[in-house]
Design an enzyme around this catalytic site. Structure first.
Site, PDB file in Angstrom:
ATOM      1  N   ASP A  15      29.118 -61.281 -13.437  1.00 39.96           N
ATOM      2  CA  ASP A  15      29.998 -61.745 -14.518  1.00 39.96           C
ATOM      3  C   ASP A  15      29.684 -63.162 -14.973  1.00 39.96           C
ATOM      4  OD1 ASP A  15      31.297 -59.291 -14.177  1.00 39.96           O
ATOM      5  OD2 ASP A  15      32.670 -60.131 -12.701  1.00 39.96           O
ATOM      6  N   LYS A  18      25.949 -62.534 -18.690  1.00 37.41           N
ATOM      7  CA  LYS A  18      24.628 -61.965 -18.991  1.00 37.41           C
ATOM      8  C   LYS A  18      24.621 -61.251 -20.343  1.00 37.41           C
ATOM      9  CE  LYS A  18      24.891 -59.658 -15.109  1.00 37.41           C
ATOM     10  NZ  LYS A  18      26.054 -60.291 -14.480  1.00 37.41           N
ATOM     11  N   GLY A  42      29.934 -54.624 -16.086  1.00 39.93           N
ATOM     12  CA  GLY A  42      30.756 -54.746 -17.290  1.00 39.93           C
ATOM     13  C   GLY A  42      30.233 -55.945 -18.048  1.00 39.93           C
ATOM     14  N   HIS A  43      29.488 -55.708 -19.118  1.00 39.47           N
ATOM     15  CA  HIS A  43      28.849 -56.794 -19.872  1.00 39.47           C
ATOM     16  C   HIS A  43      29.527 -56.932 -21.231  1.00 39.47           C
ATOM     17  CE1 HIS A  43      24.902 -56.202 -17.362  1.00 39.47           C
ATOM     18  NE2 HIS A  43      25.951 -56.512 -16.637  1.00 39.47           N
ATOM     19  N   GLN A 228      25.082 -57.025 -12.134  1.00 42.77           N
ATOM     20  CA  GLN A 228      25.622 -57.735 -10.958  1.00 42.77           C
ATOM     21  C   GLN A 228      25.056 -59.160 -10.891  1.00 42.77           C
ATOM     22  OE1 GLN A 228      24.312 -54.228 -10.412  1.00 42.77           O
ATOM     23  NE2 GLN A 228      26.337 -53.945 -11.266  1.00 42.77           N
TER      24      GLN A 228
HETATM   25  P1  GDP Z   1      28.394 -60.285 -17.466  1.00 42.72           P
HETATM   26  O1  GDP Z   1      28.818 -59.176 -16.566  1.00 42.72           O
HETATM   27  O2  GDP Z   1      27.489 -61.249 -16.778  1.00 42.72           O
HETATM   28  O3  GDP Z   1      27.810 -59.818 -18.769  1.00 42.72           O
HETATM   29  O4  GDP Z   1      29.718 -61.112 -17.804  1.00 42.72           O
HETATM   30  P2  GDP Z   1      31.172 -60.496 -18.195  1.00 42.72           P
HETATM   31  O5  GDP Z   1      31.108 -59.953 -19.558  1.00 42.72           O
HETATM   32  O6  GDP Z   1      31.679 -59.611 -17.120  1.00 42.72           O
HETATM   33  O7  GDP Z   1      32.074 -61.801 -18.105  1.00 42.72           O
HETATM   34  C1  GDP Z   1      31.786 -62.937 -18.861  1.00 42.72           C
HETATM   35  C2  GDP Z   1      33.013 -63.254 -19.738  1.00 42.72           C
HETATM   36  O8  GDP Z   1      32.861 -64.538 -20.287  1.00 42.72           O
HETATM   37  C3  GDP Z   1      33.163 -62.324 -20.932  1.00 42.72           C
HETATM   38  O9  GDP Z   1      34.520 -62.205 -21.245  1.00 42.72           O
HETATM   39  C4  GDP Z   1      32.423 -63.069 -22.044  1.00 42.72           C
HETATM   40  O10 GDP Z   1      32.892 -62.728 -23.349  1.00 42.72           O
HETATM   41  C5  GDP Z   1      32.771 -64.480 -21.710  1.00 42.72           C
HETATM   42  N1  GDP Z   1      31.781 -65.510 -22.048  1.00 42.72           N
HETATM   43  C6  GDP Z   1      30.421 -65.446 -22.002  1.00 42.72           C
HETATM   44  N2  GDP Z   1      29.893 -66.671 -22.256  1.00 42.72           N
HETATM   45  C7  GDP Z   1      30.955 -67.504 -22.461  1.00 42.72           C
HETATM   46  C8  GDP Z   1      31.068 -68.912 -22.719  1.00 42.72           C
HETATM   47  O11 GDP Z   1      30.102 -69.657 -22.804  1.00 42.72           O
HETATM   48  N3  GDP Z   1      32.354 -69.407 -22.826  1.00 42.72           N
HETATM   49  C9  GDP Z   1      33.466 -68.623 -22.707  1.00 42.72           C
HETATM   50  N4  GDP Z   1      34.667 -69.184 -22.813  1.00 42.72           N
HETATM   51  N5  GDP Z   1      33.380 -67.298 -22.469  1.00 42.72           N
HETATM   52  C10 GDP Z   1      32.145 -66.766 -22.339  1.00 42.72           C
HETATM   53  P1  IMO Z   2      28.212 -57.314 -13.741  1.00 44.96           P
HETATM   54  O1  IMO Z   2      26.909 -56.647 -14.138  1.00 44.96           O
HETATM   55  C1  IMO Z   2      30.918 -58.546 -10.565  1.00 44.96           C
HETATM   56  C2  IMO Z   2      30.924 -56.139  -6.895  1.00 44.96           C
HETATM   57  C3  IMO Z   2      32.228 -55.427  -6.614  1.00 44.96           C
HETATM   58  C4  IMO Z   2      32.214 -55.446  -5.105  1.00 44.96           C
HETATM   59  C5  IMO Z   2      30.743 -55.227  -4.776  1.00 44.96           C
HETATM   60  C6  IMO Z   2      30.382 -53.778  -4.459  1.00 44.96           C
HETATM   61  O2  IMO Z   2      29.309 -57.104 -14.713  1.00 44.96           O
HETATM   62  O3  IMO Z   2      27.974 -58.741 -13.386  1.00 44.96           O
HETATM   63  P2  IMO Z   2      30.088 -51.626  -5.988  1.00 44.96           P
HETATM   64  O4  IMO Z   2      31.068 -50.916  -6.884  1.00 44.96           O
HETATM   65  O5  IMO Z   2      28.870 -52.108  -6.700  1.00 44.96           O
HETATM   66  O6  IMO Z   2      29.746 -50.841  -4.749  1.00 44.96           O
HETATM   67  O7  IMO Z   2      30.898 -52.927  -5.462  1.00 44.96           O
HETATM   68  O8  IMO Z   2      30.016 -55.655  -5.922  1.00 44.96           O
HETATM   69  N1  IMO Z   2      30.323 -55.881  -8.239  1.00 44.96           N
HETATM   70  C7  IMO Z   2      30.400 -56.740  -9.264  1.00 44.96           C
HETATM   71  N2  IMO Z   2      31.062 -57.910  -9.378  1.00 44.96           N
HETATM   72  N3  IMO Z   2      30.172 -58.089 -11.577  1.00 44.96           N
HETATM   73  C8  IMO Z   2      29.490 -56.929 -11.473  1.00 44.96           C
HETATM   74  O9  IMO Z   2      28.645 -56.489 -12.422  1.00 44.96           O
HETATM   75  C9  IMO Z   2      29.618 -56.168 -10.278  1.00 44.96           C
HETATM   76  N4  IMO Z   2      29.120 -54.993  -9.854  1.00 44.96           N
HETATM   77  C10 IMO Z   2      29.552 -54.839  -8.602  1.00 44.96           C
HETATM   78  O10 IMO Z   2      33.326 -56.126  -7.156  1.00 44.96           O
HETATM   79  O11 IMO Z   2      32.573 -56.717  -4.620  1.00 44.96           O
HETATM   80 MG    MG Z   3      30.590 -58.288 -15.818  1.00 48.16          MG
END
Ligand code: GDP
Ligand code: IMO
Ligand code: MG
Length: 437
Positions: A15, A18, A42-43, A228
């Protein structure tokens, strides 16, 4: 000719933002390829106030000129993927065999994998891993076991698929009943559901490794999208509190079917603080007002499960380790805006164990490690409108300078908000990102 490909990976516990960087780089790429994980990811991409949360579909899907590939290293969940595609289509995004391909050797997540994931976690009680309950671990376990695995290519032969679901499903029902007292899954219904989905996905199932090797040899640009974060890597993370695949840049060749030389320039995502979902050690965790402040401002709730994310200070001792693992060329420092309004901000530069400073990072030490912090002044201003490094307040610039100095790697871009445009080009050597300046 130098390889022009990109690999975007997370350097913390996932998270890191990416999705947003992949979306930016996708504009200049022909292929966007997922190589690890599955629907546990979850991207998020935000375009013009519209939020897209992608789980299995690569983040290039919003760029019409890209072909998106679900590589062999991904565990593919047909019902979840179909739901995601349906949602995208309803919002005007076209998805079909012209822009989405699935590796024929990607393994399928089956309903028994999810049942086992949930039941195993429940049985573990306080010792649970805190998985996303998407069946990820059990599916990779079956991949390694081989005799109980089902792959995307099996969707192409309905009769053989039905037979596999019947025989493997019976074994799974027996095991689930014996271990967890679970009710048997309805195998006829599963066979029917997967046969229908198989017909829909058939035109997208391909030898994606062969295709990517050919594209790579022809100089077409490929962007590998990590899932991840490196601290969740099955081998190099905080085992057993990890996911079940190789998520670093080292996972790209095996998970996409390309040679190691195709990895290209590695961009490592670092959140300006740290979050973690699920169980496991987290030395810089702030289970207090500071953590709550970051969670509220950063809207730190899981994109996949909605769980509140654990929040804490930036751990650069850990990031230095993960940046080394993948030899990251530049860092994308995301969510810097979230730290605004704090009087002081902290960066962890090392650990102490039993009162002594640790020399080399070791993921097995995290449970007993005390963080060593450097404290810097915070800033009040909101950063959402900043578009150049000079626009940032002094204290925010100083924070970025310290990140670069401690990591010994350049910060290429800085995220100042969730929108596509809310990014500052800093020391990037990627021309497409430098144009942001
Ligand atoms: P990922 O799994 O690495 O793609 O990240 P996620 O989407 O799970 O979580 C990142 C969160 O931060 C999302 O809600 C994005 O919309 C948000 N986000 C990404 N870059 C920025 C930033 O520079 N500032 C803020 N405030 N939010 C951001
Ligand atoms: P993105 O791509 C954050 C974590 C779960 C748990 C561990 C194992 O959005 O960054 P699993 O279901 O993979 O067996 O869970 O890994 N986990 C993540 N945490 N972002 C993710 O993906 C994750 N994918 C798995 O919360 O701790
Ligand atoms: Mg994510």
């Amino acid at each position: 000719m130098a390889c022009a490909n990109f690999t975007v990976i997370g350097l913390q516990w996932g998270d890191e933002g990416k999705g947003k960087v992949v979306d930016r780089l996708a504009e200049a790429s022909r292929y966007v390829v997922r190589y690890c994980g599955g629907a546990n990811a979850g991207h998020t991409i935000v375009v013009g106030g519209q939020r897209f949360a992608l789980h299995l579909i690569p983040c290039g899907i919003l760029r019409p000129s890209t072909v998106n590939v679900i590589g062999n290293g991904v565990v593919f969940d047909p019902p979840v993927a179909m739901e995601e595609i349906t949602r995208l289509r309803a919002r005007g995004v076209s998805v079909g065999p012209e822009n989405l391909l699935i590796s024929r050797t990607a393994h399928l997540v089956m309903p028994w994998h999810k049942a086992e994931d949930a039941a195993s976690e429940q049985a573990l009680g306080d010792a649970k891993i805190g998985t996303t309950a998407r069946g990820i671990g059990p599916c990779y376990a079956d991949k390694a076991r081989r005799s109980t695995a089902i792959r995307a290519e099996d969707l192409l032969d309905a009769a053989a698929l039905t037979e596999k679901i019947r025989t493997i499903g019976q074994r799974k029902n027996t095991l689930l009943a014996a271990l967890y007292g679970a009710e048997p899954l309805n195998l006829n219904a599963i066979a029917e559901q997967y046969a229908t989905l198989g017909r829909e996905f058939a035109p997208m199932i391909a030898d994606t490794g062969g295709l990517l090797r050919k594209a790579n040899a022809a100089g077409k640009r490929i962007l590998f999208e990590g899932g991840q974060g490196s601290m969740l890597d099955i081998d190099h993370g905080t085992y057993p509190f990890v996911t079940s695949s190789s998520v670093t840049a080292c996972g790209v060749p095996a998970g996409a079917g390309v040679p190691p030389s195709a990895v290209g320039r590695v961009v490592g995502l670092v959140k300006a603080y740290t979050t973690r979902v699920g169980s496991g050690p987290f030395p810089t965790e702030q289970d207090n007002e500071t953590g709550n402040y970051i969670r509220q401002r950063g809207r730190e709730y899981g994109t996949t499960t909605g769980r509140p994310r654990r929040c804490g200070w930036l751990d650069l001792f850990a990031v230095r380790y993960t940046a080394d693992l993948s030899d990251v060329a530049e860092v994308a420092l995301a969510l810097l805006d979230v730290l605004g309004g704090l009087k002081e901000v902290r960066i962890c530069t090392g650990y102490r164990v039993a009162g002594r400073c640790v020399e080399a990072f070791d993921p097995t030490l995290l449970g007993v490690a005390e963080p060593v912090y450097e404290t810097l002044a915070g800033w009040e201003a909101e950063l959402g409108q900043c578009r150049t490094f000079a626009d940032l307040p002094d204290a925010a610039r100083r924070y970025v300078d310290r990140v670069e100095a401690i990591l010994g790697r350049p910060v290429g871009v800085i995220g100042v908000g969730p929108e596509r445009e809310q990014m500052i080009a800093h020391h990037t050597e990627v021309p497409e990102l430098a144009e942001l300046r």
